[in-house]
Design a protein around this motif. Structure first.
Motif, short mmCIF file in Angstrom:
data_model
loop_
_atom_site.label_atom_id
_atom_site.label_comp_id
_atom_site.label_asym_id
_atom_site.label_seq_id
_atom_site.Cartn_x
_atom_site.Cartn_y
_atom_site.Cartn_z
N VAL A 60 43.88 36.91 31.58
CA VAL A 60 44.59 37.57 30.81
C VAL A 60 43.03 38.39 29.73
N LYS A 61 42.14 38.94 29.64
CA LYS A 61 41.15 38.89 28.38
C LYS A 61 41.27 40.10 27.38
N SER A 62 42.82 41.13 27.69
CA SER A 62 43.18 42.30 26.95
C SER A 62 44.48 42.52 26.83
N TRP A 63 45.50 42.14 25.83
CA TRP A 63 47.12 42.55 26.37
C TRP A 63 46.99 43.78 24.25
N ASN A 64 47.49 45.16 25.33
CA ASN A 64 47.35 45.43 23.54
C ASN A 64 49.22 46.07 23.19
N ARG A 65 49.22 46.73 22.45
CA ARG A 65 50.01 46.87 21.13
C ARG A 65 50.99 47.10 22.42
N GLY A 66 51.08 48.38 23.26
CA GLY A 66 52.18 48.20 23.92
C GLY A 66 52.94 47.53 25.16
N ALA A 67 51.78 46.69 25.32
CA ALA A 67 52.16 45.31 26.59
C ALA A 67 53.45 44.91 24.81
N VAL A 68 52.70 44.21 24.08
CA VAL A 68 53.88 43.48 22.86
C VAL A 68 54.61 44.29 22.10
N ASP A 69 54.79 46.07 22.50
CA ASP A 69 56.15 46.37 22.32
C ASP A 69 56.75 46.11 23.97
N ALA B 40 61.80 46.78 39.44
CA ALA B 40 63.01 46.26 37.91
C ALA B 40 62.52 45.34 36.64
N ALA B 41 62.49 45.54 35.87
CA ALA B 41 61.87 45.02 34.65
C ALA B 41 63.07 45.06 33.34
N VAL B 42 62.66 43.52 32.47
CA VAL B 42 63.53 43.53 31.60
C VAL B 42 62.12 43.90 29.97
N THR B 43 62.79 44.20 29.04
CA THR B 43 62.45 44.46 28.11
C THR B 43 62.18 43.98 27.64
N ARG B 44 61.59 44.22 25.44
CA ARG B 44 61.98 42.63 24.54
C ARG B 44 62.57 42.95 24.33
N LEU B 45 64.07 43.89 24.52
CA LEU B 45 65.17 43.75 23.81
C LEU B 45 66.00 43.94 24.98
N GLY B 46 65.64 43.18 26.07
CA GLY B 46 66.50 43.05 26.84
C GLY B 46 67.30 44.20 27.74
N LYS B 47 66.80 45.32 27.70
CA LYS B 47 66.89 46.39 28.08
C LYS B 47 66.24 45.97 29.91
N THR B 48 67.31 46.62 31.19
CA THR B 48 67.28 46.73 31.87
C THR B 48 66.39 47.88 32.83
N VAL B 49 64.66 48.27 33.32
CA VAL B 49 64.16 49.34 33.08
C VAL B 49 63.32 49.08 34.32
N THR B 50 62.78 50.29 34.94
CA THR B 50 61.95 50.16 36.05
C THR B 50 61.00 50.28 35.26
N CYS B 51 59.36 49.41 35.78
CA CYS B 51 58.62 49.40 35.08
C CYS B 51 57.41 49.84 36.59
N ALA B 52 56.63 51.22 36.28
CA ALA B 52 55.61 51.83 36.96
C ALA B 52 54.12 50.96 36.35
N VAL B 53 53.45 50.05 37.91
CA VAL B 53 52.55 49.76 36.83
C VAL B 53 51.79 49.78 38.44
N LEU B 54 50.49 50.73 37.76
CA LEU B 54 49.17 50.67 37.78
C LEU B 54 47.68 49.55 37.94
N CYS B 55 47.46 49.66 38.85
CA CYS B 55 45.94 48.85 38.91
C CYS B 55 45.16 49.66 39.32
N SER B 56 44.27 49.24 38.28
CA SER B 56 42.34 49.66 38.68
C SER B 56 41.51 48.87 37.98
N PRO B 57 40.44 49.16 38.98
CA PRO B 57 38.97 48.01 38.52
C PRO B 57 38.53 48.49 37.64
#
Length: 621
Positions: A528-537, A583-600
């Protein structure tokens, strides 16, 4: 370095100096070899030349290298009113005397030798303008600024300087003598016309003459003793009698007391004495090199030895030229007849010796006319209450053109005391008794004299070494000051670049922080080289907990193992893949479906960017 290597190095340096003189007209042969060699080797190291021959090849193929080399050799470290204490002394003690010595309508002539980029010449202009007033200075003061460096002279002629150069000036002087021109300041035009800049080599070119003030600061120290002697000869010729020479703080006139008086040794200000103890500067000998220079030195040395021998002749001797002027008074004549060196050049008929104890003027004419030697025996001369008897020899001297050139007059004391016999008897008795004591004393005196002479020579050698060391230290200080100015410039540039980088970093961090989705940047090792505020939230992990950690070793609400294949494929192909829904669990314990997009990631060393966002289309699991 072995003796052979040192010889080859010295020989290579001399060959290179000859090439510079013949190719570009810069004659550095009079410079100190230690300083000159050090600066040339510094430039050689910068361009990767391993020998003087290699560097000469570089000069022959790259004409621009000449200018760089000359700038390295001719360190142009100068400033307005450099060494303020010395300039204050000049302004308070010297300038008022110069002005008082000149009539109100007479021109004041000043020479700044080795003026570099002109600050010294403009300092002189300001100093005289403050003393006389600007209007009178414009009409009366003429300042010559000379140097061998054309690039420095070009800057001097422009009269434009950055604000940093003017920091030494009081604000009122800066506003009075400089006008802002863009981001630089130009010297006022009416005074500028009284400052004349030109190329001049003080070791070769004829000096500017009839000067009231000659300023040559921190320039003589770069030359060897022989070159310094020739330069001081030119300076002596250039100055009016009673006028001033202003040197640098590392330079002194140690052996020129006959021609210069010390005004202030601390501030290095000297005054040319009336007349002079050595012959005046001879322009015809300035540019003689090689064999002719060696012959000139041999002839000068022979002439000096001849004069010393004539002066040491035990018989009083006076010589008169064909015009009746005294041309020689030796030491014995000065002692016996009360003559001085100031009598040389006077009409012989004005001296008492010309008619007492015998009328010599008619005898000189007779000897010259008859071209034969005349002798007068037993001429009587009264000395107080005693009588002295002299034999006088009048000898005409004929030149190469067979014409009478001069007349030599020699006096021999033939006085015989009346009590000679008694005196001889007494002296004989005393000599018989004191012979051994005198012999022993003579041996002791000879030994003491040798020891004193040896000690004197050692002291002279030590003094020369100390002077040379002082000049070398001053030169090194000049080089360090130049290097320090370069480092300050580089530091300013680095500070500007750092500010630009800091601004860019803050901008990028702001962009990443403003993105609502989680953005994670991985390098090629998947750290990991960068981790923005959205990832923290989303996942509750702070950047300091995850930066530089393996991404697939992190434990948070998003299962990372299913992403490995997508990330590796993006790394291998360098193309963006289709989004992956997990399927993922947020920091608040909420189960969500997370869309992950990978770019070079096209940044430093490559990598990928993961964009993680809660899927609105899939809903929660």
């Amino acid at each position: 370095m072995s003796d052979a290597q040192e010889f080859e190095s010295d020989e290579g340096l001399e060959v290179l100096l000859g090439f510079l003189r013949d190719a570009r007209g810069f004659d550095f042969t009079g410079y100190k070899r230690s300083t000159l060699g050090r600066r040339i080797r510094k430039r050689m190291a910068e361009v990767g030349a391993r020998s003087y021959a290699d560097y000469r090849d570089r000069l022959e193929t790259d004409s621009g290298e000449f200018n760089t080399l000359f700038n390295t050799i001719l360190i142009n470290v100068t400033a307005l009113f450099r060494d303020p204490d010395a300039w204050t002394f000049l302004q308070r003690e010297v300038v008022p005397e110069i002005i008082a010595q000149r009539e109100p309508d007479e021109e004041i002539r000043v020479w700044s030798a080795g003026c570099s980029s002109g600050e010294e010449a403009y300092s002189l202009a300001i100093m005289f303008a403050e003393a006389l007033g600007i209007d009178e200075a414009v009409h009366r003061v003429k300042i010559y600024g000379t140097d061998v460096d054309e690039e420095a002279l070009k800057e001097a002629r422009s009269g434009l300087y950055p604000a940093k150069v003017l920091e030494a000036l009081a604000p009122e002087l800066r506003d009075k003598y400089f006008e802002q021109n863009g981001n630089r300041f130009g010297f006022r035009s009416d005074l500028r016309r009284r400052v004349i800049f030109g190329r001049h080599d003080i070791t070769r070119d004829a000096p500017i003459s009839r000067l009231d003030l000659l300023v040559c600061r921190n320039t003589l120290m770069y030359f060897n003793v022989e070159a310094q002697t020739q330069i001081v000869d030119r300076f002596h010729f250039a100055l009016r009698e009673g006028r001033f020479l202003f040197l640098g703080k590392a330079e002194m006139l140690l052996n020129d007391a006959e021609r210069f008086d010390v005004v202030s040794m601390g501030q290095r200000v000297f005054r040319r004495r009336p007349g002079g103890g050595t012959p005046p500067y001879q322009p015809t000998t300035v540019k003689i090199r090689g064999g002719s220079g060696a012959e000139l030195q041999t002839a000068a040395r022979a002439r000096q030895l001849r004069d010393l021998i004539l002066d040491a002749v035990p018989s009083p001797t006076v010589s008169v030229d064909a015009e009746g002027l005294v041309i020689l008074v030796n030491s014995a004549a000065r002692v016996q007849f009360g003559l001085t060196n100031n009598d040389v050049g006077r009409p012989f008929q004005d001296l008492e010796i010309s008619y007492r104890p015998v009328e010599l003027r008619s005898l000189i004419e007779q000897a010259t006319h008859e071209r034969r030697t005349l002798r007068i025996n037993g001429a009587e001369r009264r000395v107080g209450e005693e009588t002295q008897f002299l034999d006088v020899l009048i000898q005409p001297l004929v030149g190469a053109n067979s014409l009478a050139a001069a007349t030599s007059i020699t006096f021999t004391d033939v006085t015989v005391p009346t009590n000679l016999k008694a005196e001889v008897k007494r002296v004989g008795e005393d000599l018989e008794t004191a012979y051994e004591e005198l012999q022993s004393t003579n041996e002791e005196l000879e030994t003491t004299n040798e020891e004193l002479q040896s000690t004197n020579e050692e002291l002279e050698t030590t003094n020369e070494e100390l002077q040379s060391t002082n000049e070398e230290l001053e030169t090194t200080n000049e080089e360090l000051q130049s290097t320090n100015e370069e480092l300050e410039t580089m530091n300013d540039e680095m500070r500007v670049r750092t500010e630009e980088l800091e601004e860019t970093r803050a901008f990028l961090e702001g962009v990443l922080a403003s993105v609502g989705a989680g953005v994670v940047v991985l390098d090629r090792e998947l750290r990991v080289k960068s981790w923005n505020r959205g990832a923290v939230d989303l996942w509750g992990l702070r950047p300091d907990e995850v930066v530089d950690q393996p991404f697939f070793g992190l434990d948070f609400g998003l299962p990372t193992e299913p992403l490995r294949e997508m990330v590796q494929k993006c790394l291998d192909t360098g193309k963006r893949g289709a989004p992956l829904y997990l399927a993922a669990v947020t920091r608040l314990g909420k189960t969500v479906t997370c869309a992950v997009l990978c770019s070079p990631f096209d940044g430093h060393n490559g990598g990928v960017v993961l964009l993680m966002e809660q899927s609105r289309n899939q809903g929660s699991g």
